[in-house]
Every structure is written in structure tokens, then in C-alpha cells.
Design a protein around this motif. Structure first.
Motif, PDB file in Angstrom:
ATOM      1  N   GLY A 141      43.353  40.252  39.594  1.00  0.00           N
ATOM      2  CA  GLY A 141      43.073  39.449  38.860  1.00  0.00           C
ATOM      3  C   GLY A 141      43.599  37.894  38.638  1.00  0.00           C
ATOM      4  O   GLY A 141      43.441  37.501  37.657  1.00  0.00           O
ATOM      5  N   PHE A 199      45.988  38.249  31.851  1.00  0.00           N
ATOM      6  CA  PHE A 199      46.919  39.587  32.070  1.00  0.00           C
ATOM      7  C   PHE A 199      47.206  40.074  30.413  1.00  0.00           C
ATOM      8  O   PHE A 199      47.600  39.482  29.735  1.00  0.00           O
ATOM      9  N   ASP A 219      42.660  42.939  33.064  1.00  0.00           N
ATOM     10  CA  ASP A 219      42.551  41.436  33.739  1.00  0.00           C
ATOM     11  C   ASP A 219      41.174  41.060  33.846  1.00  0.00           C
ATOM     12  O   ASP A 219      40.142  41.655  33.603  1.00  0.00           O
TER      13      ASP A 219
END
Length: 309
Positions: free
Chosen positions: A218, A224, A241
Motif C-alpha cells: 500500500g 493505512f 490500505d
């Protein structure tokens, strides 16, 4: 006269018993021959016409056993093939970082001989060495973990844990990585304790793997997210992500051992292909469910559902 009739009846009974026993013997001999043939060829089921209820029950029992035997053999062959592939992948995956480690050690030796006061250059090489050592150690640990799970040696201990607190502690471990790489971080964790009886080490291992993947794949999305919440039936943990994501056809295979998706193959330092397989197997040990929902380059969410009961 009565004696004569009794002798005739007795003779008929004897003949009937002999015929019945002989038919049983012939049917059993036929069963034995067909069973040996099926066992040699490892396929097929017993088919025999008989009026005997006992023989019919015996055939049904034997066929149930044969199906179980064939399934066990198929599972064994699959496991054997997967183990062979895993050993090949592991040897390849270990060879690459070990070769790199050897190169860094040689480079470190050269730099030190050229100018042992050049601390900046030496520190940079030592940092790369440390990263490669950690990567190699993780591969070996994952291999040992999957071996323990497959052999049934892993010990699961269900004790009360606070999922919310555990999630916060795990995110703090990644604080530096998230900050250095400029991730936008969103946490949605209930303030009240989220208590459940589960195995802390197993849950921690699953979340470590999911968070590692979110940060690795990601990185392009720079996002996140982690959610921990309680529903009527589950304690749900979601790791999100906004990176490359997983295509729909890959989502059906990502929990298979040694499987690597397109994103993993594009990575220079790709993993062993064991991380998500370990997560999947551990979730089963916890009587939990692991799900994935991904829209490539938009959002990818892995959800761990722990049953409250």
C-alpha cells in the motif's frame, strides 16, 4: 411317515443353508477380488448386485472407506506437491538475500580498508545488512510457523485479551515506518475494552502479517487504516490500505500456500508466499474467519472476524 417328512424338511434346510453359505462365500470372494483391484488402481467403488442386506451394508461401508482413502491420498499428494514447491521457493528466496548479505559484507570490508573513518558509508552498509538479516530471519520464521501448523505442533491457548489495546500496541510498533514513509493513518478503535477469549500470540501473528502487507503493497496509496469494533456475533479487526490492491481472480488464491499475486511479483524484495497462508491457517485454529475485499488502486481491506462465543 412323519419321520420321512422330517428328514425331507431337514434335508431341504441343510441344502438351503449350504446354498446360502456358498452364495455368501462367492459374493465375498468376488468382493475381495474387486476390492484388491480397486486398491491397486486407487480409483472406483465397489459395485455388486446382491439380495443380501448384510452384504449390501458391507458394500456401503467399504465404499465409504474407499472414498475416505482416496481423499486422504489426494490430500497427501497435494501436501507433498506443495511442500516440494515450498522447499524450492524457500531455497530460492533464501539464496537471494544470503548472496546479497555476502556482497554487503565484502563491500563493508573494502570500505573499511579504504577508509575506516568513513562512518557514514559504513553505517549505510550496516543498515542494509540489518534489513536483509531481518528479511531472511522472517522467511525462516514463516517456514517454521507453517511447518508447526501443518504438523499440529502449534499450541493454541484461549485466554481473555483486550483486542483494542493489542491493536494500539501493534500500530505503535510501526509508528516510525508510517511516519518516515508519509502514510496517512486512521485508527477506529473503540475506547471501551474489547474483550475476547482467544490466543494472543496467534492474533498478533495474523495482524503483523496483515499490517506488513498493507505497508508493503500500500506504499503507493500512502494510507493505512485499522478498525477494531464489536458486533453481536464477532469482534472485527480490519486492516486497510489504498495501494495496488488485489484483482478479483487473485482474491480466490491469495490464502494458498506459496501463492504470490501480481503485486508481490513486482516487488524487488518479495516475500515467501507464506504470510497469508499462515494467517488463514491460524484463523481456522482460532475458529475465526479471514476475509479480503479489494478494489485495485482504490481500497483493500483484510478483515479478521473473531467469534465472541
Amino acid at each position: 411317515m412323519m419321520r420321512f417328512f422330517l428328514e425331507i424338511i431337514l434335508s431341504i434346510v441343510v441344502v438351503w443353508q449350504y446354498t446360502t453359505i456358498r452364495n455368501y462365500q462367492l459374493e465375498i470372494e468376488q468382493l475381495s477380488g474387486e476390492l484388491n483391484f480397486l486398491l491397486d488402481n486407487q480409483r472406483g467403488l465397489l459395485l455388486l448386485r446382491t439380495n443380501s442386506k448384510t452384504i449390501q451394508k458391507l458394500i456401503l461401508s467399504i465404499n465409504d472407506y474407499l472414498q475416505m482413502l482416496y481423499q486422504k491420498k489426494a490430500d497427501f499428494q497435494k501436501m507433498k506437491t506443495e511442500l516440494h514447491e515450498m522447499m524450492i521457493n524457500l531455497s530460492h528466496d533464501l539464496k537471494t538475500p544470503l548472496t546479497t548479505l555476502s556482497g554487503y559484507v565484502q563491500l563493508l570490508h573494502i570500505r573499511y580498508n579504504e577508509d575506516h573513518n568513513n562512518y557514514q558509508s559504513i553505517d549505510a552498509i550496516l543498515e542494509k545488512l540489518q534489513t536483509k538479516i531481518a528479511q531472511t530471519n522472517r522467511m525462516i520464521t514463516q517456514f517454521l510457523d507453517i511447518a508447526k501448523i501443518e504438523s499440529g505442533d502449534i499450541e493454541i491457548e484461549f485466554l481473555q485479551i483486550d483486542i483494542g489495546r493489542l491493536c494500539k500496541e501493534l500500530v505503535m510498533e510501526y509508528y516510525d515506518i508510517l511516519e518516515i514513509n508519509g502514510f496517512e493513518v486512521e485508527l477506529h478503535i473503540e475506547t471501551k475494552p474489547i474483550l475476547i477469549n482467544s490466543d494472543k500470540n496467534a492474533v498478533t501473528c495474523i495482524l503483523h502479517n496483515l499490517i506488513d502487507n498493507a505497508l508493503k503493497y500500500g506504499i503507493d496509496g500512502k494510507y493505512f487504516g485499522l478498525t477494531a469494533r464489536e458486533t453481536k456475533q464477532y469482534i472485527m479487526i480490519e486492516v486497510e490500505d489504498h495501494g495496488q490492491g488485489i484483482t478479483e481472480d487473485e482474491q480466490a488464491h491469495i490464502f494458498e500456500r506459496n501463492y504470490r499475486g501480481k503485486a508481490a511479483k513486482q516487488q524487488t524484495n518479495n516475500g515467501s508466499g507464506l504470510g497469508l497462508a499462515i494467517c488463514h491457517k491460524l484463523s481456522k485454529e482460532l475458529h475465526a474467519e479471514l476475509r479480503v475485499n479489494s478494489l485495485p488502486k482504490i481500497k483493500t481491506v483484510f478483515s479478521l472476524l473473531l467469534e465472541k462465543s
